[in-house]
Design an enzyme around this catalytic site. Structure first.
Site: not given
Length: 317
Positions: A12, A41, A97, A127, A270
């Site tokens: 992404c 990750h 991000c 996160e 990822s």
């Protein structure tokens, strides 16, 4: 045997940006470059960056003075950010991000206003730790829930002064159930103006649902500690198909595809495309004779690296 490829799949924009930040820092400043937590990750990505001179650490105290430090794509708490800024570091880059930063801003806004905030997420995920760490108002409160049961057991100070936000890599279906419980339990709760689950998570889950409806078995390329990759495997299983999370082509067991006509392949946000290509080659060696890519949502989002990294090596020599 035919291979079906989910679309979209793999990297992404946030992951692409985070990896680019580490790569550019290594190119411009040389090794070692310190990175707090795995930048994304994925074992393949982390191992490659480590070979090039990235050093992955968990504590800021592990970083020597005058070093260059990068925060991972998952984000960090205000306390970690303050600790890093208090150190005598040469440079500090933030690979968080931008869509995670959006959630951070929602939490920080709630904290400033004294609103109690509820985060839907998985305990222990970096996160989540970073997002929870944006709240610092002792008169309010910050709570973590993972399921509808957590919602019904939750006790807050003021049910009329609540807001919620979510981790960006959750199951869309599971999160919807938790949000329904929040709205039922706390009728006046306020949610984000726009979904916190990111576009890539949503698109890849939609794509794997389509993939699993056609395939006999689904292979998800991604590491075990990747939240979004785990959700893809779980979703394929919910559709009723065997699904396996694999780090690489070497993880494929021949018995998974024995007697199978259609093998579905996707990759977490990822996981690099080279791993998907290696999976395709492995499947071909086991009898696959064609590859078909399914239609899906087009993605054209790009997140820029910090301006300090948008220079040529010769400019800083």
């Amino acid at each position: 045997m035919q291979i079906l490829l989910a679309n979209p799949r793999g990297f992404c924009a946030g992951v692409d940006r985070a990896i680019s930040i580490v790569e550019r820092a290594l190119e411009l400043y040389g090794a070692p470059i310190y990175v707090r937590h795995e930048v994304v990750h994925n074992r393949y990505v982390v191992d490659n960056l480590r070979k090039r001179g990235a050093i992955f650490i968990e504590e800021i105290s592990e970083v020597p003075d005058d070093a260059i430090l990068i925060f991972s794509a998952h984000g960090v708490s205000q306390a970690i950010r303050a600790e890093a800024r208090s150190r005598n570091l040469t440079m500090l880059f933030d690979a968080t991000c931008p869509l995670v930063t959006k959630v951070h801003m929602e939490v920080a806004r709630a904290s400033r206003k004294g609103k109690e905030a509820i985060l839907i997420g998985h305990a222990g995920h970096p996160e989540v730790e970073g997002t929870m760490g944006q709240y610092n108002n002792a008169e309010g409160g910050m709570y973590l829930v993972e399921s509808p049961a957590d919602v019904w057991n939750l006790k807050v100070k003021d049910e009329d002064n609540l807001c919620f936000m979510t981790q960006t890599t959750l199951s869309v279906d599971d999160t919807s159930e938790v949000i329904d419980a929040l709205n039922a339990r706390f009728p006046n709760i306020v949610g984000p103006r726009k979904d916190d689950i990111c576009y890539a998570t949503t698109n890849r889950q939609e794509a794997v649902r389509d993939l699993a409806s056609d395939a006999d078995v689904v292979l998800v390329v991604g590491s075990k500690n990747s939240s979004n990759s785990n959700r893809l495997a779980e979703l394929a299983q919910r559709v009723g198909k065997p699904a396996y999370l694999i780090d690489s082509a070497e993880d494929i067991k021949e018995e998974w595809i024995t007697g199978i006509s259609l093998v579905g392949v996707t990759a977490g946000a990822s996981a690099p495309d080279i791993l998907v290509q290696q999976v395709i080659e492995r499947l071909k060696s086991l009898g696959a004779d064609s590859v078909q890519e399914l239609h899906g949502r087009e993605e054209n989002i790009v997140f820029e690296v910090p301006k300090e990294l948008r220079v040529e090596v010769k400019e800083i020599s």
